[in-house]
Scaffold this motif. Structure first.
Motif, PDB file in Angstrom:
ATOM      1  N   GLU A   1      63.203  57.383  47.947  1.00 47.02           N
ATOM      2  CA  GLU A   1      63.844  57.246  49.258  1.00 47.02           C
ATOM      3  C   GLU A   1      64.702  58.439  49.672  1.00 47.02           C
ATOM      4  OE1 GLU A   1      65.776  53.476  49.838  1.00 47.02           O
ATOM      5  OE2 GLU A   1      64.136  52.392  48.846  1.00 47.02           O
ATOM      6  N   PHE A   2      65.077  59.284  48.723  1.00 50.60           N
ATOM      7  CA  PHE A   2      65.965  60.414  49.029  1.00 50.60           C
ATOM      8  C   PHE A   2      65.460  61.727  48.421  1.00 50.60           C
ATOM      9  CE2 PHE A   2      68.518  56.506  48.801  1.00 50.60           C
ATOM     10  CZ  PHE A   2      69.094  56.483  50.062  1.00 50.60           C
ATOM     11  N   PRO A   3      64.182  62.041  48.584  1.00 49.51           N
ATOM     12  CA  PRO A   3      63.653  63.248  47.925  1.00 49.51           C
ATOM     13  C   PRO A   3      64.233  64.552  48.478  1.00 49.51           C
ATOM     14  CG  PRO A   3      62.035  62.357  49.443  1.00 49.51           C
ATOM     15  CD  PRO A   3      63.175  61.367  49.382  1.00 49.51           C
ATOM     16  N   GLU A   4      64.741  64.532  49.701  1.00 48.53           N
ATOM     17  CA  GLU A   4      65.272  65.754  50.317  1.00 48.53           C
ATOM     18  C   GLU A   4      66.784  65.887  50.148  1.00 48.53           C
ATOM     19  OE1 GLU A   4      65.857  62.565  53.292  1.00 48.53           O
ATOM     20  OE2 GLU A   4      64.262  63.025  51.932  1.00 48.53           O
ATOM     21  N   TYR A   5      67.355  65.125  49.236  1.00 51.09           N
ATOM     22  CA  TYR A   5      68.797  65.150  49.002  1.00 51.09           C
ATOM     23  C   TYR A   5      69.138  65.967  47.758  1.00 51.09           C
ATOM     24  CZ  TYR A   5      69.755  61.497  52.462  1.00 51.09           C
ATOM     25  OH  TYR A   5      69.898  60.793  53.622  1.00 51.09           O
ATOM     26  N   VAL A   6      70.168  66.779  47.865  1.00 54.87           N
ATOM     27  CA  VAL A   6      70.751  67.435  46.698  1.00 54.87           C
ATOM     28  C   VAL A   6      71.508  66.337  45.953  1.00 54.87           C
ATOM     29  CG1 VAL A   6      72.431  69.132  45.883  1.00 54.87           C
ATOM     30  CG2 VAL A   6      71.043  69.630  47.917  1.00 54.87           C
ATOM     31  N   VAL A   7      71.225  66.161  44.679  1.00 53.47           N
ATOM     32  CA  VAL A   7      71.897  65.120  43.898  1.00 53.47           C
ATOM     33  C   VAL A   7      73.032  65.755  43.094  1.00 53.47           C
ATOM     34  CG1 VAL A   7      71.664  63.366  42.087  1.00 53.47           C
ATOM     35  CG2 VAL A   7      69.820  63.698  43.779  1.00 53.47           C
ATOM     36  N   VAL A   8      74.250  65.272  43.372  1.00 50.29           N
ATOM     37  CA  VAL A   8      75.436  65.686  42.624  1.00 50.29           C
ATOM     38  C   VAL A   8      75.772  64.531  41.692  1.00 50.29           C
ATOM     39  CG1 VAL A   8      77.849  66.403  42.738  1.00 50.29           C
ATOM     40  CG2 VAL A   8      76.252  67.096  44.558  1.00 50.29           C
ATOM     41  N   ALA A   9      75.553  64.733  40.391  1.00 47.56           N
ATOM     42  CA  ALA A   9      75.795  63.689  39.390  1.00 47.56           C
ATOM     43  C   ALA A   9      77.242  63.783  38.898  1.00 47.56           C
ATOM     44  CB  ALA A   9      74.825  63.837  38.235  1.00 47.56           C
ATOM     45  N   ILE A  10      77.906  62.630  38.832  1.00 52.68           N
ATOM     46  CA  ILE A  10      79.308  62.557  38.404  1.00 52.68           C
ATOM     47  C   ILE A  10      79.390  61.568  37.251  1.00 52.68           C
ATOM     48  CG2 ILE A  10      81.665  61.979  39.112  1.00 52.68           C
ATOM     49  CD1 ILE A  10      80.649  62.535  42.056  1.00 52.68           C
TER      50      ILE A  10
END
Length: 189
Positions: A102-111
């Motif tokens: 659902e969010f393939p175009e999102y930069v993922v910032v993992a916390i």
């Protein structure tokens, strides 16, 4: 082939937290991933459990972010993982599958919370590349994120679950608040 060494920046938490520096570095990393990978939006993946003080950094940060109008009304910025809906070892894989679909175009910032050297306890790290959740408690989960933010909650190479319960909530709250403030500043950098 030589692997590029991951750049990790350490920040003190609390009154000495360099919010502006953290925000500008984070904003720069996000822009770099957007340009390199053609991504347009940002998803903050806050990992951890609300059942363990030492592992609650991610859900606490997610809770702070989710309460901001910016994140509740803006589809270009998404928060996954809060106190009410935590992302942890048991549900991480299905959550990652949803994110990929659902969010393939999102930069993922993992916390996530982490362990480190004794002199770095209480520090926050910001780095290019993902993180391996669960390493500190001997879990073998896949690497997640394009960018990672961690809060070092204890020292050593791994933690026993009973030790995670004995981490001071005040320290974890302080780090979550610093990360939240840094992210909010980065959004407007």
């Amino acid at each position: 082939m030589m692997l590029k060494e991951k750049r990790v920046i350490y920040y003190s938490s609390g009154e000495r937290f360099e919010r502006e520096h953290f925000a500008c570095e984070l904003a720069g990393m996000i822009r770099q991933v957007q340009v390199r990978d053609g991504k347009r939006s940002v998803l903050f993946l806050c990992i951890g459990s609300d059942r363990s003080t030492g592992d609650s950094l991610g859900p606490l940060t997610g809770y702070f972010l989710k309460n901001e109008k910016l994140f509740s009304e803006n589809t270009d910025m998404v928060v996954v993982g809060t106190l009410m809906l935590p992302v942890h070892a048991v549900n991480l894989e299905p959550v990652l599958q949803v994110i990929e679909k659902e969010f393939p175009e999102y930069v993922v910032v993992a916390i996530d919370a982490s362990v480190g050297s004794r002199d770095c306890v209480g520090c926050i790290t910001l780095s290019e590349g993902g993180l391996k959740p669960g390493c500190g408690v001997n879990k073998n989960l896949r690497r997640v994120g394009d960018i990672s933010i961690t809060g070092i909650v204890s020292w050593g190479s791994r933690l026993e679950p009973v030790l995670l319960q004995n981490i001071r909530l005040g320290m974890v709250m302080n780090m979550a608040d610093c990360i939240y403030q840094g992210i909010m500043k980065a959004v407007f950098c």
